[in-house]
Enzyme design. Structure first.
Site, short mmCIF file in Angstrom:
data_model
loop_
_atom_site.label_atom_id
_atom_site.label_comp_id
_atom_site.label_asym_id
_atom_site.label_seq_id
_atom_site.Cartn_x
_atom_site.Cartn_y
_atom_site.Cartn_z
N CYS A 1 25.53 -15.78 8.05
CA CYS A 1 24.01 -16.19 7.39
C CYS A 1 23.35 -16.16 8.53
O CYS A 1 21.91 -16.07 8.28
CB CYS A 1 24.08 -17.12 6.65
SG CYS A 1 25.48 -17.17 5.23
N HIS B 1 17.60 -20.68 5.58
CA HIS B 1 18.50 -19.91 5.03
C HIS B 1 18.70 -20.44 3.49
O HIS B 1 18.58 -21.83 3.33
CB HIS B 1 19.87 -20.01 5.70
CG HIS B 1 21.04 -19.36 5.08
ND1 HIS B 1 21.03 -18.02 4.52
CD2 HIS B 1 22.17 -20.03 4.64
CE1 HIS B 1 22.11 -17.92 3.99
NE2 HIS B 1 22.87 -18.90 4.07
N ASN C 1 22.90 -17.13 -2.56
CA ASN C 1 23.07 -16.96 -1.10
C ASN C 1 23.56 -15.26 -0.70
O ASN C 1 24.50 -15.07 -1.01
CB ASN C 1 24.27 -18.05 -0.51
CG ASN C 1 24.41 -17.84 0.91
OD1 ASN C 1 24.05 -16.94 1.37
ND2 ASN C 1 25.19 -18.76 1.39
N1 COA Z 1 31.33 -25.56 -11.61
C1 COA Z 1 31.67 -26.68 -12.10
N2 COA Z 1 32.49 -27.53 -11.31
C2 COA Z 1 32.62 -26.94 -10.10
C3 COA Z 1 32.20 -25.80 -9.63
C4 COA Z 1 31.41 -24.98 -10.47
N3 COA Z 1 31.00 -23.95 -10.02
N4 COA Z 1 32.43 -25.68 -8.25
C5 COA Z 1 33.26 -26.80 -7.89
N5 COA Z 1 33.28 -27.69 -9.15
C6 COA Z 1 33.94 -28.94 -9.06
C7 COA Z 1 34.94 -28.95 -8.01
O1 COA Z 1 36.18 -28.54 -8.25
C8 COA Z 1 34.94 -30.68 -7.78
O2 COA Z 1 35.93 -30.98 -9.02
P1 COA Z 1 36.86 -32.22 -8.83
O3 COA Z 1 36.13 -33.44 -8.33
O4 COA Z 1 37.50 -32.40 -10.05
O5 COA Z 1 37.98 -31.64 -7.74
C9 COA Z 1 33.58 -31.03 -8.28
O6 COA Z 1 32.94 -29.95 -8.82
C10 COA Z 1 33.01 -31.58 -7.04
O7 COA Z 1 33.01 -30.58 -6.11
P2 COA Z 1 32.38 -30.74 -4.51
O8 COA Z 1 32.78 -29.98 -3.74
O9 COA Z 1 32.50 -32.15 -4.33
O10 COA Z 1 30.85 -30.60 -4.96
P3 COA Z 1 29.65 -30.80 -4.06
O11 COA Z 1 28.58 -31.60 -4.49
O12 COA Z 1 29.96 -30.83 -2.64
O13 COA Z 1 29.01 -29.19 -4.36
C11 COA Z 1 29.00 -26.77 -3.25
C12 COA Z 1 29.66 -28.15 -4.01
C13 COA Z 1 29.79 -25.79 -2.94
C14 COA Z 1 27.69 -26.73 -4.00
C15 COA Z 1 28.71 -27.69 -1.96
O14 COA Z 1 29.47 -28.59 -1.31
C16 COA Z 1 27.98 -26.76 -0.82
O15 COA Z 1 26.72 -26.38 -1.15
N6 COA Z 1 28.49 -26.51 0.21
C17 COA Z 1 27.75 -25.72 1.01
C18 COA Z 1 28.13 -24.17 0.75
C19 COA Z 1 27.34 -23.19 1.68
O16 COA Z 1 26.21 -23.39 1.65
N7 COA Z 1 27.98 -22.14 1.85
C20 COA Z 1 27.39 -21.20 2.53
C21 COA Z 1 26.87 -21.52 3.92
S1 COA Z 1 26.26 -20.38 4.66
#
Ligand code: COA
Length: 336
Positions: free
Chosen positions: A122, A263, A293
């Site tokens: 990214c 980003h 993204n």
């Molecule tokens: N729909 C529903 N539930 C989902 C899901 C979806 N699409 N994706 C994940 N979950 C669930 C998980 O399985 C987890 O369930 P559990 O508690 O039963 O295990 C729960 O939601 C919470 O997951 P968590 O990872 O704690 O959520 P979060 O608040 O951290 O949000 C992201 C997840 C991925 C949105 C967040 O961590 C994020 O944006 N990270 C950065 C990703 C990124 O920017 N990547 C590219 C970088 S360039």
């Protein structure tokens, strides 16, 4: 941490034109909820994303890149034969080799350009900007085309709700030339990397470390694997630090900034950066609700939209900041 920062002794460069292209097909959160156990509410509240674009089978990354490039060249008034450098930032190249930049060269008929790709996920578009800056400001090149382009839909595991809701396809481009007098131009650039965190955002299979076999293809090792929370934590810290560095190098304070183009990965990450920079919400450019993204393309598309909609105007001081797999991060301060 390894980093490359500003050399104030270089000649100034400017962005002479921008362009972007996204595929026609829209995939909404509701569409995704029919494939995996997710919901529009979950995706919007955790990320801010509402829909993303998906390229057709007939469109490769170089096709998206070429369309964006043509628009940037038209705005800059630069013909294909005038280009002497084409850099494509991508992690979803048409082929391992040749470089996607060479396909773009062929498509454009840019027969005088040297072409190569940059792999910095990214952060790739801002890495490309820094590289082009070195060539142009030392007068080794004169007219560069930098492109961020991705067909991430080709490497998403559509059964993994943790990742498939986040990514989309698209391309953005900019023509870079030397700034001929005046104040406008790229004021400072900055790049950083941390190879100790290669595992938290990776496509583990398909390369030389793990060539694809029927068995690991079945395990989807050729698709994006991510530890979301870890990535989130690093993203906020690294992007905050990168903003501080380019602003200090360009001698800019928060109140001098007209627009930050971050980003486009997650609205909550963007909010966390905004708090640190202490700028109002309307000074953070956000379009991730439409595209998700798009990795290297994200800042390039956002820059073009900000430029064409008048969200940034001549004389504005703007900051671009990115973060991605590697880990990599980068920023630029620009006098528009
Ligand atoms: N729909 C529903 N539930 C989902 C899901 C979806 N699409 N994706 C994940 N979950 C669930 C998980 O399985 C987890 O369930 P559990 O508690 O039963 O295990 C729960 O939601 C919470 O997951 P968590 O990872 O704690 O959520 P979060 O608040 O951290 O949000 C992201 C997840 C991925 C949105 C967040 O961590 C994020 O944006 N990270 C950065 C990703 C990124 O920017 N990547 C590219 C970088 S360039």
């Amino acid at each position: 941490m390894p980093e490359i920062t500003n050399n104030p002794n270089l000649d100034s460069i400017r962005i002479a034109g921008t362009g972007s292209y996204v595929p026609e097909k829209i995939l909404t959160n509701d569409d995704l909820a029919k494939r995996v156990d997710t919901s529009d509410e979950w995706i919007v509240s955790r990320t801010g994303i509402r829909e993303r674009r998906i390229a057709s089978d007939a469109e490769a990354t170089s096709d998206l890149a070429t369309n964006a490039a043509r628009k940037a060249m038209e705005q800059a008034g630069v013909d294909a034969e005038e280009l002497d450098l084409i850099i494509v930032a991508t992690i979803s190249p048409d082929t391992f080799f040749p470089a996607t930049a060479c396909y773009v060269q062929r498509n454009l008929g840019a027969k005088n350009a040297v072409c190569f790709d940059v792999s910095a996920a990214c952060s790739g578009f801002l890495y490309a900007m820094s590289i082009a800056r070195q060539f142009i400001s030392t007068r080794s090149a004169h007219k560069a085309l930098i492109i961020g382009a991705e067909k991430l839909s080709s490497m998403v595991n559509w059964e993994d709700r943790n990742t498939c809701v986040l990514f989309g396809d698209g391309a953005g481009a900019a023509v870079i030339t030397r700034a001929e007098g005046g104040d406008s131009g790229v004021m400072s650039t900055y790049m950083g990397s941390d190879g100790n965190q290669t595992d938290i955002l990776v496509v583990p299979g398909g390369g030389s470390a793990c060539p694809i076999t029927p068995s690991n293809a079945e395990q989807r090792l050729n698709t994006i694997s991510m530890q979301g929370r870890e990535v989130y934590r690093y993203a906020v810290t690294a992007m905050r630090g990168a903003c501080d560095r380019v602003m200090a190098d360009a001698k800019l304070k928060s109140e001098d900034i007209s627009m930050v183009i971050p980003h486009q990965a997650n609205l909550r990450i963007i909010d966390a950066i905004r708090e640190r920079l202490d700028v109002p919400q309307e000074k953070m450019f956000v379009n991730l609700e439409k595209y998700g993204n798009t990795s290297a393309a994200a800042i390039a598309i956002a820059l073009d939209e900000a430029n064409r909609t008048g969200a940034i105007k001549r004389g504005d001081k703007i900051v671009l900041v990115a973060f991605g797999a590697g880990l990599t991060w980068a920023a630029a301060a620009i006098h528009w």
